[in-house]
Design a protein around this motif. Structure first.
Motif, PDB file in Angstrom:
ATOM      1  N   GLN A  51       5.385  -1.269   3.737  1.00  0.00           N
ATOM      2  CA  GLN A  51       5.702   0.185   3.279  1.00  0.00           C
ATOM      3  C   GLN A  51       4.836   0.330   2.218  1.00  0.00           C
ATOM      4  OE1 GLN A  51      10.180  -0.376   2.023  1.00  0.00           O
ATOM      5  NE2 GLN A  51      10.777   0.798   3.949  1.00  0.00           N
ATOM      6  N   ALA A  52       4.903   1.782   1.643  1.00  0.00           N
ATOM      7  CA  ALA A  52       4.014   2.154   0.766  1.00  0.00           C
ATOM      8  C   ALA A  52       4.368   1.367  -0.701  1.00  0.00           C
ATOM      9  CB  ALA A  52       3.986   3.547   0.549  1.00  0.00           C
ATOM     10  N   LYS A  59      -1.016   2.520   0.272  1.00  0.00           N
ATOM     11  CA  LYS A  59      -0.771   3.650   0.461  1.00  0.00           C
ATOM     12  C   LYS A  59      -0.932   3.902   1.813  1.00  0.00           C
ATOM     13  CE  LYS A  59      -3.043   4.792  -4.079  1.00  0.00           C
ATOM     14  NZ  LYS A  59      -3.997   5.487  -4.703  1.00  0.00           N
ATOM     15  N   PRO A  60      -0.147   5.152   2.077  1.00  0.00           N
ATOM     16  CA  PRO A  60      -0.015   5.528   3.760  1.00  0.00           C
ATOM     17  C   PRO A  60      -1.670   5.843   4.139  1.00  0.00           C
ATOM     18  CG  PRO A  60       1.544   6.688   2.527  1.00  0.00           C
ATOM     19  CD  PRO A  60       0.893   5.964   1.480  1.00  0.00           C
ATOM     20  N   SER A  75       5.310   5.537   4.576  1.00  0.00           N
ATOM     21  CA  SER A  75       5.637   6.112   3.442  1.00  0.00           C
ATOM     22  C   SER A  75       7.130   5.981   3.238  1.00  0.00           C
ATOM     23  CB  SER A  75       5.329   7.685   3.408  1.00  0.00           C
ATOM     24  OG  SER A  75       5.779   8.281   4.480  1.00  0.00           O
TER      25      SER A  75
END
Length: 125
Positions: free
Chosen positions: A13-14, A87-88, A125
């Motif tokens: 996950q972010a 980050k994505p 995200s």
């Protein structure tokens, strides 16, 4: 034969972290440039970080400065990329690479010619 074998990709996950590792055989890493590259979906492969390249002891692409850390373990002939605060837009296939050093026309040529197989990193995200 030269071989670079990567490990450590996955889904995170972010804001999370991942650590990629690259084990080399058939060459010694400490006497050449080594680095990590990324290919995002629909984009060209780009350099992310390297040691002993671009005329500097270490280098990071602007978007990963302060979040990614490259390191090496010469005793194990391996190097790693610690990725924090993911980050994505960090999603992509990550490749480790090492320079091939050879002479040509009296010059010493250094080129990232040795590559790992790639490992997928997906940041949701």
């Amino acid at each position: 034969d030269v071989q670079l074998v990567e490990s450590g990709g996955g889904v995170v996950q972010a804001g999370g972290s991942l650590r990629l590792s690259c084990v080399a055989s058939g060459l010694t890493l400490e006497d050449r440039g080594i680095g990590w590259f990324r290919q995002a979906p629909g984009k060209e492969r780009e350099g992310i970080s390297c040691l002993r390249c671009n005329g500097n002891p270490s280098w990071y692409e602007d978007s990963v400065v302060g979040r990614f850390t490259i390191s090496e373990d010469n005793a194990k002939n391996t190097f790693s990329l610690q990725m924090d605060s993911l980050k994505p837009e960090d999603t992509g296939v990550y490749y480790c690479a090492a320079e091939r050093i050879y002479g040509e026309h009296g010059l010493t040529i250094r080129s990232f010619d040795y590559w790992g197989q790639g490992t997928q990193v997906t940041v949701s995200s």
